[in-house]
Design a protein around this motif. Structure first.
Motif, PDB file in Angstrom:
ATOM      1  N   LYS A  18     -27.400  22.405  59.582  1.00 45.31           N
ATOM      2  CA  LYS A  18     -26.391  22.681  60.607  1.00 45.31           C
ATOM      3  C   LYS A  18     -25.499  23.768  60.009  1.00 45.31           C
ATOM      4  O   LYS A  18     -24.920  23.579  58.946  1.00 45.31           O
ATOM      5  N   GLU A  30     -24.172  20.744  56.647  1.00 44.00           N
ATOM      6  CA  GLU A  30     -24.991  19.618  56.216  1.00 44.00           C
ATOM      7  C   GLU A  30     -26.450  19.919  56.499  1.00 44.00           C
ATOM      8  O   GLU A  30     -26.762  20.705  57.392  1.00 44.00           O
ATOM      9  N   SER A  33     -27.107  14.568  56.624  1.00 43.13           N
ATOM     10  CA  SER A  33     -25.871  13.883  56.980  1.00 43.13           C
ATOM     11  C   SER A  33     -24.912  14.109  55.818  1.00 43.13           C
ATOM     12  O   SER A  33     -25.247  13.822  54.674  1.00 43.13           O
ATOM     13  N   MET A  34     -23.708  14.638  56.094  1.00 41.15           N
ATOM     14  CA  MET A  34     -22.798  14.933  54.989  1.00 41.15           C
ATOM     15  C   MET A  34     -22.384  13.673  54.237  1.00 41.15           C
ATOM     16  O   MET A  34     -22.103  13.727  53.039  1.00 41.15           O
ATOM     17  N   LEU A  35     -22.380  12.532  54.934  1.00 42.98           N
ATOM     18  CA  LEU A  35     -22.032  11.285  54.259  1.00 42.98           C
ATOM     19  C   LEU A  35     -23.117  10.905  53.251  1.00 42.98           C
ATOM     20  O   LEU A  35     -22.830  10.515  52.117  1.00 42.98           O
ATOM     21  N   GLY A 227     -19.860  20.174  54.029  1.00 35.83           N
ATOM     22  CA  GLY A 227     -19.269  18.909  54.468  1.00 35.83           C
ATOM     23  C   GLY A 227     -19.207  17.924  53.317  1.00 35.83           C
ATOM     24  O   GLY A 227     -18.162  17.325  53.050  1.00 35.83           O
ATOM     25  N   ASP A 230     -16.676  18.966  50.657  1.00 38.31           N
ATOM     26  CA  ASP A 230     -15.288  18.655  50.994  1.00 38.31           C
ATOM     27  C   ASP A 230     -14.973  17.176  50.751  1.00 38.31           C
ATOM     28  O   ASP A 230     -13.901  16.829  50.267  1.00 38.31           O
ATOM     29  N   ILE A 231     -15.900  16.293  51.091  1.00 36.26           N
ATOM     30  CA  ILE A 231     -15.692  14.862  50.867  1.00 36.26           C
ATOM     31  C   ILE A 231     -15.585  14.579  49.364  1.00 36.26           C
ATOM     32  O   ILE A 231     -14.693  13.863  48.903  1.00 36.26           O
ATOM     33  N   ARG A 291      -7.824   0.483  60.069  1.00 32.10           N
ATOM     34  CA  ARG A 291      -8.900   1.434  60.364  1.00 32.10           C
ATOM     35  C   ARG A 291      -8.419   2.601  61.200  1.00 32.10           C
ATOM     36  O   ARG A 291      -7.902   2.430  62.293  1.00 32.10           O
ATOM     37  N   GLY A 292      -8.621   3.781  60.661  1.00 32.36           N
ATOM     38  CA  GLY A 292      -8.245   4.985  61.382  1.00 32.36           C
ATOM     39  C   GLY A 292      -8.519   6.191  60.513  1.00 32.36           C
ATOM     40  O   GLY A 292      -8.554   6.078  59.288  1.00 32.36           O
ATOM     41  N   PHE A 293      -8.715   7.335  61.121  1.00 33.38           N
ATOM     42  CA  PHE A 293      -9.101   8.554  60.419  1.00 33.38           C
ATOM     43  C   PHE A 293      -7.906   9.496  60.432  1.00 33.38           C
ATOM     44  O   PHE A 293      -7.538  10.042  61.465  1.00 33.38           O
ATOM     45  N   ARG A 295      -6.048  12.898  59.849  1.00 32.32           N
ATOM     46  CA  ARG A 295      -6.484  14.295  59.814  1.00 32.32           C
ATOM     47  C   ARG A 295      -5.303  15.219  59.578  1.00 32.32           C
ATOM     48  O   ARG A 295      -4.143  14.814  59.670  1.00 32.32           O
ATOM     49  N   TYR A 316     -13.597  10.192  55.826  1.00 27.70           N
ATOM     50  CA  TYR A 316     -14.206   8.902  55.566  1.00 27.70           C
ATOM     51  C   TYR A 316     -14.949   9.083  54.255  1.00 27.70           C
ATOM     52  O   TYR A 316     -15.770   9.996  54.117  1.00 27.70           O
ATOM     53  N   PHE A 323     -11.375   5.029  54.639  1.00 29.21           N
ATOM     54  CA  PHE A 323     -10.783   6.276  55.105  1.00 29.21           C
ATOM     55  C   PHE A 323      -9.690   6.654  54.110  1.00 29.21           C
ATOM     56  O   PHE A 323      -8.799   5.853  53.814  1.00 29.21           O
TER      57      PHE A 323
END
Lengths: 377, 125
Positions: A18, A30, A33-35, A227, A230-231, A291-293, A295, A316, A323
């Protein structure tokens, strides 16, 4: 200005990566999957194309004198074959960019962020008139790859790069190879894992990439995009210029005071002392407890409802299954385990502050034969 | 009966007697990348056709979810709340989002069949 492509672009395209526009470059964000890619780097090894970054060479009899004046860290303490994290500061102590400085026998090399390369080069040239130095932006001649993860060293040994595999952390060497030309290899990276960064001439990029991929098959090597990068850097607590800091920030706000050598003849000396004394906010990490992201630019409040800061980075974290994020907060909250509230779409969700790094890093201190010690930060 | 799709990439599939399942398309999950967070409504809440009923977050984006047909929420898929990656793995089956009591089943006629939806998506690229 049209978007640029690295010399490996067609390989990424062929893999179905991508592609996104990052700082004017078409880069893989990615491959799968970047995760999963970010998780793979901490379990085995990942390979990144970071050829969009810039390479600026400084040569001449007053190179060290000039760099000591223009860079934040103690350039004089650098030995040949060592690299050092540095900041370019303007006269007001605002951060122009962050970069890695390499001291080779006949030159210094600055590897700078893609977004800042032109700006950094112009800045260096404009401040060099009183010095006998020659500054060249040679970014377009080189590819840069990052091999990150505990299996990195073994993969280098699989190719004819055994000497490089013995490098100590934050050290580099120049290696002539039979198949890939002359390579500058450093034991360094942006992931917080043990790993290497490899600089070479463009015409050898594809062959080296494919050779690393092939050698990596026995070690569960994953191709990784921006991606995952960055994580990983957020998990490691490393700041990203343009997101976590910009020219409005001084090093002390961003917890980069350690990269500043005080007491030397330095362009920002006057305002640095002021910046330190008048510190109002500081960068800190946090882990969401509800739980929440979180930004960029989401406001941060304390329990009493007072606005105390703002988020800059958030993600995440697949390696923590939480998170996480970082941002600026009022000084009294820039400590471990303070309760803060991130406002996400009108709801204020609880988080706890966390000093960097978020997890135990795998970077190695010391080096050479047998003297390898894992650093815990 | 099969799925019908909205131009905002949600699908609806009637189960029986005006009860329908809603999710996002496989195309949408690919575009989003790794889904990491879902905000879905409480059972009992009512929405009109095209109204935002929730939010879906991937690592790089926040997207609104629009209800393709109006109605009352009967069930929320707890499996995707607990494991958002299920939406990537199976957007059009196990990764469904909510079940709805339809206020007007004929609303489904304004949506696209699978072939037309795929054509719509390929033209948009």
């Amino acid at each position: 200005m049209s978007t640029k492509k690295t010399v490996l672009y067609s390989l990424h395209q062929a893999k179905g990566a991508k592609i996104i526009d990052f700082a004017g470059w078409l880069m893989p964000v990615e491959y799968t999957s970047m995760l999963k890619e970010a998780a793979a780097v901490r379990k085995s090894v990942g390979l990144f194309d970071v050829s969009h970054m810039g390479e600026i060479f400084v040569r001449g009899p007053e190179s060290e004198k000039f760099l000591q004046y223009i860079c934040s860290n103690d350039v004089k303490s650098l030995k040949e074959g060592q690299m050092q994290y540095n900041l370019l500061l303007n006269a007001q102590a605002g951060i122009i960019d962050d970069f890695m400085l390499y001291k080779a026998r006949d030159y210094f090399l600055l590897i700078v962020n893609a977004a800042g390369c032109e700006k950094d080069y112009a800045w260096l040239k404009s401040k060099s008139s009183g010095f006998r130095v020659e500054i060249k932006n040679q970014s377009e001649n080189f590819f840069l790859l990052a091999l990150q993860g505990r299996k990195s060293e073994e993969i280098l040994r699989q190719l004819e790069l055994r000497e490089a595999a013995n490098l100590g952390y934050m050290h580099f060497g120049l290696f002539s190879t039979a198949g890939f030309g002359s390579l500058l290899i450093s034991r360094s990276g942006y992931s917080g894992e043990d790993g290497f960064e490899i600089l070479g001439e463009n015409k050898f990029a594809a062959l080296l990439w494919q050779s690393l991929e092939k050698a990596g098959r026995d070690f569960d090597l994953w191709l990784c995009g921006l991606g995952a990068r960055d994580i990983l850097r957020l998990e490691a607590g490393y700041p990203l210029y343009g997101v976590d800091m910009n020219e409005e920030n001084n090093p002390y706000e961003v917890s980069l005071g350690w990269a500043v050598k005080e007491g030397k003849n330095f362009i920002a000396s006057e305002n640095l002392t002021q910046a330190k004394a008048w510190l109002e906010k500081k960068r800190i990490g946090f882990i969401m407890q509800e739980r929440g992201f979180a930004r960029a630019h989401y406001p941060i409040y304390n329990a009493a409802g007072r606005l105390i800061g703002e988020v800059r980075s958030g993600a995440y974290s697949p390696n923590l299954d939480k998170f996480i994020g970082s941002g600026f907060v009022a000084l009294d909250y820039a400590q471990e385990n303070k309760e803060i509230f991130i406002e996400i779409r009108k709801k204020r969700l609880r988080a706890l502050t966390k000093k960097f790094p978020f997890l135990k890093l795998g970077v190695r201190k010391g080096g050479g034969d047998g003297k390898k010690v894992f650093a815990n930060s | 009966m099969g799925k019908r799709f909205s131009q905002t990439h949600e699908w609806v599939e009637i189960e029986n007697n005006n009860r329908a399942r809603v999710g996002i398309s496989d195309y949408a999950q690919k575009e989003l990348g790794d889904v990491v967070f879902l905000e879905l409504p409480e059972v009992g809440k009512e929405f009109t056709q095209g109204e935002q009923f929730g939010t879906i977050e991937s690592t790089k984006s926040v997207s609104e979810l629009y209800l393709p047909v109006g109605g009352k929420i009967l069930a929320v898929n707890q499996k995707v709340i607990d494991n958002p990656a299920l939406v990537n793995q199976s957007a059009e089956q196990d990764g469904w989002l909510v079940e709805v009591e339809l206020e007007d089943a004929s609303q489904i006629n304004s949506l696209l069949g699978k072939e037309d939806y795929l054509k719509f998506v390929s033209q948009a690229e």
